[in-house]
Write a protein that holds these residues in place. Structure first.
Motif, PDB file in Angstrom:
ATOM      1  N   GLY A 184       3.208  12.038 -44.776  1.00 60.99           N
ATOM      2  CA  GLY A 184       4.202  11.468 -45.703  1.00 60.99           C
ATOM      3  C   GLY A 184       5.619  11.833 -45.253  1.00 60.99           C
ATOM      4  N   GLN A 185       5.792  13.099 -44.919  1.00 60.58           N
ATOM      5  CA  GLN A 185       7.110  13.577 -44.457  1.00 60.58           C
ATOM      6  C   GLN A 185       7.478  12.887 -43.130  1.00 60.58           C
ATOM      7  OE1 GLN A 185       7.054  17.800 -43.593  1.00 60.58           O
ATOM      8  NE2 GLN A 185       9.283  17.983 -43.519  1.00 60.58           N
ATOM      9  N   PHE A 186       6.494  12.781 -42.247  1.00 54.45           N
ATOM     10  CA  PHE A 186       6.703  12.131 -40.950  1.00 54.45           C
ATOM     11  C   PHE A 186       7.168  10.681 -41.149  1.00 54.45           C
ATOM     12  CE2 PHE A 186       4.975   9.439 -37.555  1.00 54.45           C
ATOM     13  CZ  PHE A 186       5.433  10.075 -36.410  1.00 54.45           C
ATOM     14  N   ALA A 187       6.460   9.964 -42.026  1.00 51.20           N
ATOM     15  CA  ALA A 187       6.762   8.543 -42.264  1.00 51.20           C
ATOM     16  C   ALA A 187       8.168   8.384 -42.831  1.00 51.20           C
ATOM     17  CB  ALA A 187       5.735   7.947 -43.225  1.00 51.20           C
ATOM     18  N   GLN A 188       8.513   9.256 -43.772  1.00 53.48           N
ATOM     19  CA  GLN A 188       9.830   9.155 -44.414  1.00 53.48           C
ATOM     20  C   GLN A 188      10.940   9.302 -43.356  1.00 53.48           C
ATOM     21  OE1 GLN A 188      12.198  11.897 -45.177  1.00 53.48           O
ATOM     22  NE2 GLN A 188      13.528  10.309 -46.047  1.00 53.48           N
ATOM     23  N   ILE A 189      10.754  10.256 -42.428  1.00 58.78           N
ATOM     24  CA  ILE A 189      11.799  10.505 -41.415  1.00 58.78           C
ATOM     25  C   ILE A 189      11.818   9.376 -40.378  1.00 58.78           C
ATOM     26  CG2 ILE A 189      12.639  12.092 -39.635  1.00 58.78           C
ATOM     27  CD1 ILE A 189      10.999  14.269 -41.300  1.00 58.78           C
ATOM     28  N   ALA A 190      10.632   8.981 -39.905  1.00 54.97           N
ATOM     29  CA  ALA A 190      10.571   7.932 -38.865  1.00 54.97           C
ATOM     30  C   ALA A 190      11.237   6.655 -39.372  1.00 54.97           C
ATOM     31  CB  ALA A 190       9.126   7.665 -38.480  1.00 54.97           C
ATOM     32  N   GLU A 191      10.935   6.278 -40.615  1.00 56.97           N
ATOM     33  CA  GLU A 191      11.489   5.032 -41.155  1.00 56.97           C
ATOM     34  C   GLU A 191      12.987   5.186 -41.417  1.00 56.97           C
ATOM     35  OE1 GLU A 191       8.846   3.821 -44.353  1.00 56.97           O
ATOM     36  OE2 GLU A 191       7.200   3.502 -42.918  1.00 56.97           O
ATOM     37  N   ASN A 192      13.374   6.365 -41.872  1.00 53.27           N
ATOM     38  CA  ASN A 192      14.797   6.619 -42.099  1.00 53.27           C
ATOM     39  C   ASN A 192      15.585   6.501 -40.791  1.00 53.27           C
ATOM     40  OD1 ASN A 192      17.028   8.955 -41.993  1.00 53.27           O
ATOM     41  ND2 ASN A 192      16.960   8.123 -44.061  1.00 53.27           N
ATOM     42  N   GLU A 193      15.028   7.027 -39.708  1.00 57.33           N
ATOM     43  CA  GLU A 193      15.708   6.942 -38.402  1.00 57.33           C
ATOM     44  C   GLU A 193      15.847   5.483 -37.948  1.00 57.33           C
ATOM     45  OE1 GLU A 193      16.895   9.176 -35.696  1.00 57.33           O
ATOM     46  OE2 GLU A 193      17.328  10.201 -37.561  1.00 57.33           O
ATOM     47  N   ALA A 194      14.766   4.721 -38.094  1.00 61.09           N
ATOM     48  CA  ALA A 194      14.791   3.324 -37.646  1.00 61.09           C
ATOM     49  C   ALA A 194      15.806   2.519 -38.449  1.00 61.09           C
ATOM     50  CB  ALA A 194      13.399   2.713 -37.796  1.00 61.09           C
ATOM     51  N   LEU A 195      15.808   2.734 -39.771  1.00 61.69           N
ATOM     52  CA  LEU A 195      16.725   1.966 -40.619  1.00 61.69           C
ATOM     53  C   LEU A 195      18.171   2.435 -40.429  1.00 61.69           C
ATOM     54  CD1 LEU A 195      14.433   1.660 -43.762  1.00 61.69           C
ATOM     55  CD2 LEU A 195      14.997  -0.124 -42.101  1.00 61.69           C
ATOM     56  N   THR A 196      18.344   3.719 -40.139  1.00 59.55           N
ATOM     57  CA  THR A 196      19.698   4.212 -39.853  1.00 59.55           C
ATOM     58  C   THR A 196      20.235   3.556 -38.588  1.00 59.55           C
ATOM     59  OG1 THR A 196      19.274   6.336 -40.912  1.00 59.55           O
ATOM     60  CG2 THR A 196      21.080   6.272 -39.327  1.00 59.55           C
ATOM     61  N   LEU A 197      19.387   3.494 -37.547  1.00 60.00           N
ATOM     62  CA  LEU A 197      19.819   2.847 -36.298  1.00 60.00           C
ATOM     63  C   LEU A 197      20.304   1.428 -36.591  1.00 60.00           C
ATOM     64  CD1 LEU A 197      19.911   2.577 -33.138  1.00 60.00           C
ATOM     65  CD2 LEU A 197      17.522   1.816 -33.278  1.00 60.00           C
ATOM     66  N   HIS A 198      19.517   0.701 -37.390  1.00 63.15           N
ATOM     67  CA  HIS A 198      19.911  -0.685 -37.672  1.00 63.15           C
ATOM     68  C   HIS A 198      21.126  -0.766 -38.587  1.00 63.15           C
ATOM     69  CE1 HIS A 198      17.203  -3.253 -35.396  1.00 63.15           C
ATOM     70  NE2 HIS A 198      16.501  -2.139 -35.326  1.00 63.15           N
ATOM     71  N   VAL A 247       0.170   5.259 -42.117  1.00 66.37           N
ATOM     72  CA  VAL A 247       0.797   4.372 -41.137  1.00 66.37           C
ATOM     73  C   VAL A 247       2.262   4.200 -41.524  1.00 66.37           C
ATOM     74  CG1 VAL A 247       0.032   2.281 -42.398  1.00 66.37           C
ATOM     75  CG2 VAL A 247       0.687   2.099 -39.983  1.00 66.37           C
ATOM     76  N   CYS A 248       3.143   4.178 -40.526  1.00 70.78           N
ATOM     77  CA  CYS A 248       4.566   3.958 -40.814  1.00 70.78           C
ATOM     78  C   CYS A 248       5.167   3.120 -39.696  1.00 70.78           C
ATOM     79  CB  CYS A 248       5.299   5.289 -40.954  1.00 70.78           C
ATOM     80  SG  CYS A 248       5.389   6.243 -39.435  1.00 70.78           S
ATOM     81  N   PHE A 249       6.441   2.785 -39.844  1.00 75.33           N
ATOM     82  CA  PHE A 249       7.052   1.941 -38.818  1.00 75.33           C
ATOM     83  C   PHE A 249       8.252   2.621 -38.178  1.00 75.33           C
ATOM     84  CE2 PHE A 249       9.150   0.641 -42.830  1.00 75.33           C
ATOM     85  CZ  PHE A 249      10.492   0.798 -42.492  1.00 75.33           C
ATOM     86  N   THR A 250       8.527   2.165 -36.966  1.00 78.27           N
ATOM     87  CA  THR A 250       9.807   2.465 -36.335  1.00 78.27           C
ATOM     88  C   THR A 250      10.260   1.199 -35.612  1.00 78.27           C
ATOM     89  OG1 THR A 250      11.093   3.977 -34.945  1.00 78.27           O
ATOM     90  CG2 THR A 250       8.877   3.440 -34.167  1.00 78.27           C
ATOM     91  N   LEU A 251      11.517   1.171 -35.181  1.00 76.34           N
ATOM     92  CA  LEU A 251      12.047   0.002 -34.466  1.00 76.34           C
ATOM     93  C   LEU A 251      12.919   0.487 -33.324  1.00 76.34           C
ATOM     94  CD1 LEU A 251      12.267  -0.843 -37.751  1.00 76.34           C
ATOM     95  CD2 LEU A 251      13.218  -2.885 -36.746  1.00 76.34           C
ATOM     96  N   ASP A 252      13.015  -0.325 -32.305  1.00 80.62           N
ATOM     97  CA  ASP A 252      14.013  -0.107 -31.266  1.00 80.62           C
ATOM     98  C   ASP A 252      15.242  -0.929 -31.694  1.00 80.62           C
ATOM     99  OD1 ASP A 252      15.110   0.812 -28.967  1.00 80.62           O
ATOM    100  OD2 ASP A 252      13.577   0.038 -27.634  1.00 80.62           O
TER     101      ASP A 252
END
Ligand code: DP6
Length: 362
Positions: free
Chosen positions: A260-274, A309-314
């Protein structure tokens, strides 16, 4: 776990010619590198997963030549000369010439093939630049008659790769790789990446990566320009601080196995990049309606089924799903039943964490 492959630094040589071949992987950052200074030094540390199937295979042939003025380089992708890529490498090699004077003694020809489609959502520049750096490091070893330890060899290649493209520095190592100095990561450096040696819970030892191709149209804003735009972004300092905090929390999640913690950070990073992309330039709106639908569907699926499962983006519209191997069956059927309808020609790539570069027989 040491995932590095043995470089087996024997090389083929005839009449002073030098040839070698490398398979080098791409990588996807969970903590993003966005913003740099000086000679390609990152403004914050980043952390990535090295991919297994998204790789570039390159055969290098360096022919000894008499003419020693400048660099001679020809770069072919799938049999076609790629002038734009050649130019990019050429200009970086020129910058490195005082450090690598032996390059002038050779006419270099590279023949390259990617196992994954261009603009699929993972950077082919990272794998291509990692391959070139491995070639140069081998050639340097032969020319200077030095003998690097395995560790030194990959670090040297990583430092060269960094100067070609920052994110490529992480592609020299398998598993989790970190680039940028951080007190939390032993031996981490702004100069080269290192394999992560902090403790990683079994659910994060070999994560699956599903790459959903929303659009394969090349992006309008180049990473290099995007990094530059960060210099005048009003949130830049806050972003670099956030990345450092996110890194610490992600390392904690990796150690404890807290998805849960991993997903929150990974998604936060991807959305911050965008968010940074969107607010840096009018070209930075890279997300598509389908990207948003997929992200929302992933969050709903995670909440309603408890599947990790969580997401990230380039820096593009394509979505990468990250999940522990034990969830693979559920995730793959979710992708097939609910997500590929949002993908270009229903295209997605089934990948996972990989072991890093591999030297091939020429
Ligand atoms: C969004 O490594 O492509 O993929 O150093 O200018 O070549 P240059 O940039 P590049 O930037 C990649 C940024 C990113 C995030 C990441 O991989 O960390």
């Amino acid at each position: 776990m040491n995932r590095q492959t043995n470089p087996d630094i024997t090389f083929s040589s005839s009449a002073g010619d030098f040839h070698t071949a490398w398979k080098a992987p791409s990588n996807i950052a969970l903590i993003k590198y966005w913003g740099k200074h000086g000679n390609q030094f990152p403004n914050n540390p980043s952390l990535s997963i090295t991919l297994n199937n998204a790789v570039t295979i390159t055969r290098f042939h360096a022919k000894k030549r008499e003419d020693k003025d400048g660099i001679s380089l020809k770069y072919f992708f799938d049999g076609e000369q790629n002038r734009a890529f050649e130019e990019r490498i050429f200009s970086r090699l020129n910058d490195l010439l005082s450090e690598l004077p032996f390059l002038k003694k050779y006419a270099i020809r590279a023949e390259s093939h990617n196992t994954f489609p261009y603009s699929a959502g993972v950077a082919s520049s990272a794998s291509s630049m990692a391959a070139i750096s491995l070639f140069i490091t081998e050639l340097e070893q032969a020319e200077t008659k030095s003998s690097y330890s395995e560790n030194e060899f990959y670090r040297r290649a990583s430092a060269l790769a960094r100067q070609f493209s920052g994110s490529a520095s992480r592609s020299l190592f398998g598993g989790w790789a970190a680039w940028g100095a951080s007190e939390a990561i032993p031996e981490s450096s702004d100069h080269h990446a290192v394999p992560l040696t902090t403790s990683v819970h079994s659910i994060f030892e070999n994560p699956g990566v599903a790459i959903l191709v929303v659009s394969s149209t090349p992006k309008k804003v180049s990473s290099t320009r995007g990094h530059r735009l960060m210099d005048s972004h009003p949130f830049a300092e806050a972003r670099y601080k956030q990345a450092r905090n996110n890194l610490l929390n992600l390392l904690e999640a990796l150690e404890t196995g807290n998805f849960g913690q991993f997903a929150q950070i990974a998604e936060n990073e991807a959305l911050t990049l965008h968010s940074l992309l969107m607010t840096s330039s009018s070209d930075g709106l890279l997300l598509k309606p389908e990207s948003l639908k997929i992200m929302e569907a992933i969050r709903n699926f995670r909440e309603s089924t408890g599947t990790p499962v969580c997401f990230t983006l380039d820096a593009g519209p394509n979505i990468l799903l990250i999940y522990p191997q034990e969830a693979k069956e559920k995730v793959v059927s979710f992708v097939q039943n609910s997500l590929i309808r949002f993908c270009e020609n229903e295209r997605w790539i089934d990948d996972c964490m990989g072991n890093g570069p591999e030297k091939l027989r020429y």
